[in-house]
Enzyme design. Sequence first.
Site, PDB file in Angstrom:
ATOM      1  N   ARG A 177       0.836  -1.191   0.000  1.00  0.00           N
ATOM      2  CA  ARG A 177       0.000   0.000   0.000  1.00  0.00           C
ATOM      3  C   ARG A 177       0.872   1.242   0.000  1.00  0.00           C
ATOM      4  O   ARG A 177       1.107   1.837   1.055  1.00  0.00           O
ATOM      5  CB  ARG A 177      -0.855   0.042   1.265  1.00  0.00           C
ATOM      6  CG  ARG A 177      -1.834  -1.083   1.338  1.00  0.00           C
ATOM      7  CD  ARG A 177      -2.704  -0.881   2.551  1.00  0.00           C
ATOM      8  NE  ARG A 177      -3.505  -2.072   2.759  1.00  0.00           N
ATOM      9  CZ  ARG A 177      -4.315  -2.249   3.787  1.00  0.00           C
ATOM     10  NH1 ARG A 177      -4.392  -1.314   4.722  1.00  0.00           N
ATOM     11  NH2 ARG A 177      -5.023  -3.343   3.891  1.00  0.00           N
ATOM     12  N   TYR A 207      12.862  -0.767  -0.990  1.00  0.00           N
ATOM     13  CA  TYR A 207      12.479   0.629  -1.195  1.00  0.00           C
ATOM     14  C   TYR A 207      13.748   1.457  -1.274  1.00  0.00           C
ATOM     15  O   TYR A 207      14.766   1.138  -0.630  1.00  0.00           O
ATOM     16  CB  TYR A 207      11.650   1.140  -0.017  1.00  0.00           C
ATOM     17  CG  TYR A 207      10.187   0.759  -0.057  1.00  0.00           C
ATOM     18  CD1 TYR A 207       9.280   1.534  -0.770  1.00  0.00           C
ATOM     19  CD2 TYR A 207       9.718  -0.358   0.624  1.00  0.00           C
ATOM     20  CE1 TYR A 207       7.920   1.198  -0.798  1.00  0.00           C
ATOM     21  CE2 TYR A 207       8.368  -0.698   0.598  1.00  0.00           C
ATOM     22  CZ  TYR A 207       7.482   0.082  -0.111  1.00  0.00           C
ATOM     23  OH  TYR A 207       6.145  -0.243  -0.141  1.00  0.00           O
ATOM     24  N   ARG A 253      10.136   5.486   5.685  1.00  0.00           N
ATOM     25  CA  ARG A 253      10.199   6.942   5.852  1.00  0.00           C
ATOM     26  C   ARG A 253      10.662   7.310   7.268  1.00  0.00           C
ATOM     27  O   ARG A 253      11.388   8.302   7.448  1.00  0.00           O
ATOM     28  CB  ARG A 253       8.840   7.564   5.534  1.00  0.00           C
ATOM     29  CG  ARG A 253       8.522   7.517   4.034  1.00  0.00           C
ATOM     30  CD  ARG A 253       7.089   7.861   3.726  1.00  0.00           C
ATOM     31  NE  ARG A 253       6.704   9.151   4.269  1.00  0.00           N
ATOM     32  CZ  ARG A 253       5.452   9.600   4.312  1.00  0.00           C
ATOM     33  NH1 ARG A 253       4.460   8.838   3.834  1.00  0.00           N
ATOM     34  NH2 ARG A 253       5.172  10.775   4.814  1.00  0.00           N
ATOM     35  N   ASP A 310       1.867   4.959  -0.045  1.00  0.00           N
ATOM     36  CA  ASP A 310       1.128   6.164   0.369  1.00  0.00           C
ATOM     37  C   ASP A 310       0.999   7.190  -0.744  1.00  0.00           C
ATOM     38  O   ASP A 310       1.669   7.087  -1.765  1.00  0.00           O
ATOM     39  CB  ASP A 310       1.886   6.846   1.524  1.00  0.00           C
ATOM     40  CG  ASP A 310       1.550   6.214   2.852  1.00  0.00           C
ATOM     41  OD1 ASP A 310       0.482   5.576   2.952  1.00  0.00           O
ATOM     42  OD2 ASP A 310       2.363   6.353   3.788  1.00  0.00           O
TER      43      ASP A 310
END
Lengths: 268, 268
Positions: free
Chosen positions: A62, A122, A209, A64
Site C-alpha cells: 500500500r 524501497y 520513511r 502512500d
Amino acid sequence: MPCLLPFGKGREFLKKALILSYLGTAYHGWQRQKNGMTIQQKLEEAIESVCKVKTPLSGCGRTDAGVHAEVYVASAFIDTGIPDEKLPYALNTALPDDISVKRAVTVPDDFDARFSCKSKEYTYRILNAPFRDPFLSDRAYFYPKKLDAGAMQKAARFFVGKHDFSAVRSLGTPVRSPVRTIYYLTVEKKGDIIEIKACADGFLYNMVRAISGTLVFCGCGKIDPLSIPEILASRDRERGGPTAPACGLYLTALSYGMENIDVNSVKK
Amino acid sequence: MPCLLPFGKGREFLKKALILSYLGTAYHGWQRQKNGMTIQQKLEEAIESVCKVKTPLSGCGRTDAGVHAEVYVASAFIDTGIPDEKLPYALNTALPDDISVKRAVTVPDDFDARFSCKSKEYTYRILNAPFRDPFLSDRAYFYPKKLDAGAMQKAARFFVGKHDFSAVRSLGTPVRSPVRTIYYLTVEKKGDIIEIKACADGFLYNMVRAISGTLVFCGCGKIDPLSIPEILASRDRERGGPTAPACGLYLTALSYGMENIDVNSVKK
C-alpha cells in the site's frame, strides 16, 4: 485474498500478474479509497475498459500518497482474449502517462501480489544541495543542510537483522507483529543525491520513511548513530527521527522467487 | 539590448548574471508573451517582488514551450542591497518549484546573457524502449520502435563544422544568416536512453529539434546517413526529418569565456 469469479459460459479466468511502474505525485497512493484517485482505481478501470471485466486487484503493497514505484506488481483473475505479451500495450492505451504496465504474466491461481511477495526493496532519495532542483521537485526530499553520509551509514547497519521496529513506524492498520527482518540497509552518496536502500521481508506502516528520517537526524548530528540499538530497543516512536516526506520514496525491487516474475528485468 | 535605468538618489544599478535551471513543462517557453506564462515573466516578477525594481531580463536563448534548461543565464541591471551570494535564496522564495536560481554574479555593464554567449550545448533525450516510462513523461521523446544508434552516430558527424543549416530549421524570427558552426554533435546510448548532444556558436530556430528528428529518421532507416551532406546542401527543409517534440530538449551547457560565470559548476 478472495477473488470474486463471475460465472459465465466459455469465460476463462486466469490469474495474471501485472508488472507496472508509476509516478505517485498525482495519486492518493495505491489503494482504492472514497476521497481521491488512486493507482488501483486507474488500473482496475483500465482493465474494465480493455478486458470488459470488473476485477478487484491485489497489490504488492500500500504505497502512500506521493510515493513512487519503479516496479510494482498487481494480480487478479482476468478473462481476456488478449495474449499476455500484448496486454501491457492494450492497458497502457487506457492509462494516463504517469502509470505504465510493462509486463503481464499468467501465474498459478494461488499467486497473490501481496502474499506471495518474499521481499521488497524501497529506495529513499534525498537531494542534499544548497538549491532545489526543478527536475527533482516531488521526486526527492530536498534537504539543503549538509548531511554526513558517513554517520548515516554508521547508523544504518544497526537496523539490519530481525528486530521489533515499533520505534520507526506510524500507527496505521493494526498488524499482528511489529517484528520484521531487514536484509540490507545502505546509504550511498551519488553527487548531490543521498540514496537509502532498504530491503526486508516486509515493512510496517511508514517504516522506510521513519528510518530515513532517523538517518537524516544522524546525518545532521541530532541523533548519535551509536544510539540506534537503544532507540530500537525502546520501541518508542518518540525516540526516532521524523517521518521523512513521501515524495522521496520509491518502491524499487520485489522478489517472488519465481522465474517468470523477474520484475527487475522490466526496470528502467 | 538597452536596459531602462530609472533615476533615483543613492540607487546603484549593477549588471547581474543569474544562473538558473528550470523544468519547461508548465511554460510557454522563456520569452514573455501575451498569451501564456513564461519563465522570463516568472523571474522578472520574482525580481520585482524581492528587489522592488522592475527590470527587463535578457535571456541566453529563446527556449520553446516545453523545453527544459539544466542551465540558463539571464542578465539585467538590478539595484538591490542583497549580496550576490544570498540573492538566489531570496529569489527562490518568490519562484515556483520548477524554476531554481542557483547563482548570482555581478558582471561588467556590457555583459549580455544573449550576446556575450560564446557557445551553447543542447541535449536531446529519446526514450527508445517498448513501454513508456512514467518518470520520463514530458522529459524525453518516447520512441518505441528500435533505433540504430550506430546509424545515427554515422549521420551526426556530417553536421559538424560550418554549414548553412537551412535544411534543419523552422522559419521563425528572421535571422541575418543561416550559417552556424557546430563544434560537436554526439549520439550516445545509455540503457534505454539515446542522448544527442549538440554544441554550436548559435542555433537557428528549432535547429536542434530538426537535427534530432533527422537523426531519428536515420536511426529507423527512413534516411540514409550518407545522404546528410546532400540534404544540408539542398537547404531544403522538406528533405530533412521532422522536428522532434519539445519535451526531449534540454539546454545543458553555456560558455561565456569568463571565469566568474562558470555555469557548469552549478549543474546537477
